[in-house]
Design an enzyme around this catalytic site. Structure first.
Site, PDB file in Angstrom:
ATOM      1  N   ARG A  91      32.857  25.899 -12.739  1.00 39.01           N
ATOM      2  CA  ARG A  91      34.323  25.886 -12.636  1.00 39.01           C
ATOM      3  C   ARG A  91      34.877  26.782 -11.551  1.00 39.01           C
ATOM      4  O   ARG A  91      35.766  26.382 -10.802  1.00 39.01           O
ATOM      5  CB  ARG A  91      34.944  26.389 -13.956  1.00 39.01           C
ATOM      6  CG  ARG A  91      35.174  25.359 -14.966  1.00 39.01           C
ATOM      7  CD  ARG A  91      35.055  25.988 -16.347  1.00 39.01           C
ATOM      8  NE  ARG A  91      33.645  26.233 -16.584  1.00 39.01           N
ATOM      9  CZ  ARG A  91      32.840  25.354 -17.160  1.00 39.01           C
ATOM     10  NH1 ARG A  91      33.311  24.244 -17.626  1.00 39.01           N
ATOM     11  NH2 ARG A  91      31.551  25.611 -17.293  1.00 39.01           N
ATOM     12  N   THR A  92      34.386  28.011 -11.503  1.00 35.95           N
ATOM     13  CA  THR A  92      34.985  28.948 -10.538  1.00 35.95           C
ATOM     14  C   THR A  92      34.726  28.436  -9.131  1.00 35.95           C
ATOM     15  O   THR A  92      35.618  28.406  -8.285  1.00 35.95           O
ATOM     16  CB  THR A  92      34.420  30.358 -10.754  1.00 35.95           C
ATOM     17  OG1 THR A  92      34.596  30.684 -12.126  1.00 35.95           O
ATOM     18  CG2 THR A  92      35.130  31.382  -9.898  1.00 35.95           C
ATOM     19  N   LYS A 120      14.457  36.013   4.530  1.00 30.17           N
ATOM     20  CA  LYS A 120      13.706  36.575   5.659  1.00 30.17           C
ATOM     21  C   LYS A 120      13.807  38.094   5.707  1.00 30.17           C
ATOM     22  O   LYS A 120      13.391  38.717   6.673  1.00 30.17           O
ATOM     23  CB  LYS A 120      14.256  36.017   6.976  1.00 30.17           C
ATOM     24  CG  LYS A 120      14.194  34.531   7.130  1.00 30.17           C
ATOM     25  CD  LYS A 120      14.669  34.167   8.540  1.00 30.17           C
ATOM     26  CE  LYS A 120      15.089  32.727   8.656  1.00 30.17           C
ATOM     27  NZ  LYS A 120      15.845  32.499   9.895  1.00 30.17           N
ATOM     28  N   ARG A 141      30.801  35.292  -5.573  1.00 35.81           N
ATOM     29  CA  ARG A 141      30.339  35.663  -6.917  1.00 35.81           C
ATOM     30  C   ARG A 141      28.970  36.276  -6.737  1.00 35.81           C
ATOM     31  O   ARG A 141      28.102  35.712  -6.066  1.00 35.81           O
ATOM     32  CB  ARG A 141      30.270  34.430  -7.810  1.00 35.81           C
ATOM     33  CG  ARG A 141      29.526  34.690  -9.097  1.00 35.81           C
ATOM     34  CD  ARG A 141      29.640  33.555 -10.059  1.00 35.81           C
ATOM     35  NE  ARG A 141      30.944  33.513 -10.690  1.00 35.81           N
ATOM     36  CZ  ARG A 141      31.218  32.801 -11.791  1.00 35.81           C
ATOM     37  NH1 ARG A 141      30.275  32.076 -12.359  1.00 35.81           N
ATOM     38  NH2 ARG A 141      32.415  32.816 -12.310  1.00 35.81           N
ATOM     39  N   HIS A 174      36.381  39.841 -13.287  1.00 33.28           N
ATOM     40  CA  HIS A 174      36.586  38.445 -12.894  1.00 33.28           C
ATOM     41  C   HIS A 174      38.111  38.264 -12.776  1.00 33.28           C
ATOM     42  O   HIS A 174      38.741  37.608 -13.605  1.00 33.28           O
ATOM     43  CB  HIS A 174      35.994  37.542 -13.979  1.00 33.28           C
ATOM     44  CG  HIS A 174      35.737  36.134 -13.558  1.00 33.28           C
ATOM     45  ND1 HIS A 174      36.217  35.591 -12.380  1.00 33.28           N
ATOM     46  CD2 HIS A 174      35.051  35.127 -14.180  1.00 33.28           C
ATOM     47  CE1 HIS A 174      35.837  34.322 -12.304  1.00 33.28           C
ATOM     48  NE2 HIS A 174      35.129  34.024 -13.380  1.00 33.28           N
TER      49      HIS A 174
END
Ligand code: NCD
Length: 356
Positions: A91-92, A120, A141, A174
């Site tokens: 959703r986010t 890397k 996120r 959040h």
């Protein structure tokens, strides 16, 4: 971007900065008196929330027509954004992506560090700095609490800063979920936000949504909070201290049924077992923290049932049909509220107000 005095005077010591009180940090993430990086729920005060909710309402209204959607799509058609989501998200991620598209922003994405040069051996700090070479905003996120803040701190010290939006930082914060949750409350309560009882249920210890939402509730008068959780997953002391400092009434209980009838909103959450260290979630009986169809008769006739989603069994599917179950609307509100926030950060919120 012009550097504000706060930005130039900040020390080069990240650890020292990270430990500072939030009130000291906020100017560093502000530009010309406006929120620039959206990192913490504490950045959203009542005035800004009301402004963002009105912008969200306007945007929702005028984009119902094709001409309106075309107008919105021209507002930021010159801008590009990076979505760096290296922790699972449906959703986010999708609501931010579509919020960008509504405003005409072109997007790129990385959803897994194994597909970026981090594999890397590039540091996460260098990776995110690379994004700012190509885009005008980074939405991210990350599993590590503080990493989103660190990115904003690092970026604001370079000669090409771009706004950073926190789409979830570990167990910590959040803020845009709290924004859409509060917008959902605002819509459900017809703008009457004061004098409400909000019951939060579930794994309150490790759920970032309930932490950020609690911070936002400080903006309203006479809100009382009730935290319902298993003993092992009670709300953390830092949040309880915050409530005490601001004289906000709260109670904690394990007895969900006993508080259901008083709630104006019930905010359900799932057990956050991805944070388990040694399978501790399996030792907890989570069933007393489920909302079942049989509970519908116990709650007020205008109480709303919310959930940030995803759900497991915390809300019985039969509940979805009840008009008080607003979590699917809440999910969709996320796209509009995030579009409003982005429009504000880029200063095109005025155009949205004019369009109505
Ligand atoms: C929440 C999250 O990621 O913190 N989900 C979301 O953003 N809608 C809640 C959760 O995962 O339980």
């Amino acid at each position: 971007m012009e550097r504000t005095p706060a930005m130039t005077s900040v020390s080069s010591d990240w650890e020292g900065f990270y430990k500072k009180d939030i009130s000291e940090k906020l100017p560093f993430f502000t530009k010309d008196g406006r929120l620039y990086d959206c990192l913490f729920a504490q950045q959203l005060d009542r005035g800004l929330l009301t402004h963002l909710f009105k912008t969200t309402d306007n945007l929702r209204r005028f984009t119902r027509k094709k001409e309106g959607m075309n107008y919105a799509g021209g507002l930021l058609s010159h801008a590009r954004a990076m979505l760096y989501f290296v922790q699972p998200s449906t959703r986010t991620f999708l609501s931010f992506l579509n919020a960008c598209h509504i405003l005409g922003i072109k997007t790129s994405e990385i959803r897994d560090t194994s597909t970026s040069s981090e594999i890397k051996g590039e540091s996460p700090e260098d990776t995110v700095r690379t994004f700012s070479s190509y885009v005008d905003m980074i939405i991210m996120r990350h599993p590590t609490p503080g990493f989103v803040e660190k990115t904003a701190w690092l970026m604001n010290r370079t000669n090409r800063p771009v706004p950073i939006i926190n789409g979830g930082s570990g167990k910590d914060q959040h803020p845009t979920q709290a924004l859409l949750d509060t917008y959902t409350l605002y819509r459900s309560f017809n703008g009457e936000m004061d004098n409400k009882k909000i019951v939060m249920v579930g794994d309150l210890k490790r759920g970032r949504t309930v932490r950020s939402l609690t911070y936002l509730m400080k903006n309203y008068n006479n809100i009382s909070l009730c935290f319902v959780s298993p003993r092992q997953f009670r709300m953390e002391p830092d949040i309880l201290d915050f409530l005490k400092r601001h004289n906000m009434p709260f109670m904690e209980t394990e007895d969900f049924r006993s508080v259901m009838g008083e709630a104006d909103a019930i905010y359900m959450t799932r057990i956050q077992d991805e944070h388990d260290k040694s399978g501790e979630s399996k030792e907890v009986d989570y069933s007393p923290f489920h909302f079942k169809a049989e509970h519908l008769k116990l709650i007020k006739k205008n109480c709303v049932i919310m959930h940030p989603l995803p759900r497991r069994h915390e809300i019985e599917v039969a509940v979805d049909e009840d008009p008080r179950a607003v979590f699917w609307r809440q999910e969709r509100n996320g796209m509009w509220a995030r579009a409003a926030l982005i429009s504000y950060i880029f200063g095109v919120d005025r155009e949205i107000a004019k369009a109505n």
